[in-house]
Design a protein around this motif. Structure first.
Motif, PDB file in Angstrom:
ATOM      1  N   MET A 113      12.230  12.351   7.154  1.00 32.52           N
ATOM      2  CA  MET A 113      12.122  11.222   8.084  1.00 32.52           C
ATOM      3  C   MET A 113      12.573  11.583   9.496  1.00 32.52           C
ATOM      4  O   MET A 113      12.274  10.857  10.444  1.00 32.52           O
ATOM      5  CB  MET A 113      12.978  10.033   7.614  1.00 32.52           C
ATOM      6  N   ARG A 114      13.300  12.699   9.630  1.00 38.83           N
ATOM      7  CA  ARG A 114      13.808  13.073  10.958  1.00 38.83           C
ATOM      8  C   ARG A 114      12.639  13.256  11.924  1.00 38.83           C
ATOM      9  O   ARG A 114      11.649  13.882  11.615  1.00 38.83           O
ATOM     10  CB  ARG A 114      14.625  14.379  10.894  1.00 38.83           C
TER      11      ARG A 114
ATOM     12  N   PHE B  28      16.973  12.523  -2.455  1.00 38.35           N
ATOM     13  CA  PHE B  28      17.204  11.636  -1.307  1.00 38.35           C
ATOM     14  C   PHE B  28      17.382  12.449  -0.023  1.00 38.35           C
ATOM     15  O   PHE B  28      16.865  12.073   1.025  1.00 38.35           O
ATOM     16  CB  PHE B  28      18.436  10.763  -1.528  1.00 38.35           C
ATOM     17  N   PHE B  29      18.124  13.549  -0.100  1.00 41.63           N
ATOM     18  CA  PHE B  29      18.334  14.368   1.091  1.00 41.63           C
ATOM     19  C   PHE B  29      16.997  14.885   1.612  1.00 41.63           C
ATOM     20  O   PHE B  29      16.712  14.807   2.813  1.00 41.63           O
ATOM     21  CB  PHE B  29      19.286  15.543   0.830  1.00 41.63           C
ATOM     22  N   ASN B  30      16.170  15.432   0.725  1.00 39.75           N
ATOM     23  CA  ASN B  30      14.879  15.976   1.148  1.00 39.75           C
ATOM     24  C   ASN B  30      14.000  14.901   1.776  1.00 39.75           C
ATOM     25  O   ASN B  30      13.345  15.142   2.798  1.00 39.75           O
ATOM     26  CB  ASN B  30      14.159  16.632  -0.032  1.00 39.75           C
ATOM     27  N   THR B  31      14.004  13.730   1.193  1.00 43.86           N
ATOM     28  CA  THR B  31      13.197  12.639   1.739  1.00 43.86           C
ATOM     29  C   THR B  31      13.754  12.183   3.084  1.00 43.86           C
ATOM     30  O   THR B  31      13.004  11.991   4.048  1.00 43.86           O
ATOM     31  CB  THR B  31      13.145  11.460   0.744  1.00 43.86           C
TER      32      THR B  31
ATOM     33  N   GLY C 266       0.826  -1.197   0.000  1.00 40.41           N
ATOM     34  CA  GLY C 266       0.000   0.000   0.000  1.00 40.41           C
ATOM     35  C   GLY C 266       0.865   1.255   0.000  1.00 40.41           C
ATOM     36  O   GLY C 266       2.079   1.184  -0.228  1.00 40.41           O
ATOM     37  N   HIS C 267       0.245   2.381   0.260  1.00 37.14           N
ATOM     38  CA  HIS C 267       0.966   3.662   0.243  1.00 37.14           C
ATOM     39  C   HIS C 267       2.194   3.581   1.139  1.00 37.14           C
ATOM     40  O   HIS C 267       2.128   3.033   2.237  1.00 37.14           O
ATOM     41  CB  HIS C 267       0.035   4.783   0.723  1.00 37.14           C
ATOM     42  N   PRO C 268       3.333   4.121   0.674  1.00 37.51           N
ATOM     43  CA  PRO C 268       4.565   4.003   1.463  1.00 37.51           C
ATOM     44  C   PRO C 268       4.493   4.605   2.868  1.00 37.51           C
ATOM     45  O   PRO C 268       5.130   4.076   3.777  1.00 37.51           O
ATOM     46  CB  PRO C 268       5.600   4.758   0.624  1.00 37.51           C
ATOM     47  N   ARG C 269       3.757   5.696   3.066  1.00 35.14           N
ATOM     48  CA  ARG C 269       3.670   6.332   4.383  1.00 35.14           C
ATOM     49  C   ARG C 269       5.045   6.331   5.058  1.00 35.14           C
ATOM     50  O   ARG C 269       5.222   5.848   6.172  1.00 35.14           O
ATOM     51  CB  ARG C 269       2.646   5.626   5.281  1.00 35.14           C
ATOM     52  N   LEU C 270       6.034   6.858   4.342  1.00 34.51           N
ATOM     53  CA  LEU C 270       7.424   6.783   4.798  1.00 34.51           C
ATOM     54  C   LEU C 270       7.633   7.296   6.217  1.00 34.51           C
ATOM     55  O   LEU C 270       8.288   6.654   7.026  1.00 34.51           O
ATOM     56  CB  LEU C 270       8.340   7.545   3.836  1.00 34.51           C
TER      57      LEU C 270
END
Length: 132
Positions: A127-128, A120-123, A74-78
């Protein structure tokens, strides 16, 4: 009548399935053996196969290829999926540095790497979930 644009995806530009697989393999190899990624490695299980497989499925879709992660989970919801882990600046920076090395090692072209590093940096920064 509008002309349909043939947009080449990042997935196609970097070499598709084989390159995404090599990138994920190299990323986790580097994380596993490089002392500067110690804290990042400690956040992962002893067996990295599941983590590697999930990253592969996610990146496949994120790069514009088959949306394997969404199809299976399903949706990644990282952010929600990473909330159980204490992720600060150090962990973010280790993740990005490890990915930069992996991209270089598998031969992703520099102009594509530069764009991906920013993404990648923005993603990773998103996550922080703790200061520092």
């Amino acid at each position: 009548m509008e002309e349909q644009q043939n947009t080449v995806t990042t997935y196609e530009k970097i070499g598709g399935e084989a390159t995404v697989a090599r990138l994920c393999d190299r990323f986790y190899e580097l994380m596993d053996v490089t002392p500067q990624f110690k804290e990042l490695r400690e956040m992962h299980p002893a067996d990295l196969k599941s983590s590697r497989d999930k990253l592969y499925m996610f990146l496949s879709g994120w790069f514009g290829g088959p949306d394997l992660f969404v199809e299976q989970f399903g949706h990644p919801r990282l952010r929600a999926r990473h909330m159980p882990f204490a992720i600060g600046v150090q962990e973010r920076d280790q993740w990005v540095a490890c990915m930069v090395l992996a991209m270089e090692d598998v031969g992703i072209e520099e102009n594509i790497r530069k764009i991906l590093i920013g993404n990648f940096f923005n993603t990773a920064d998103f996550m922080r979930n703790r200061e520092g």
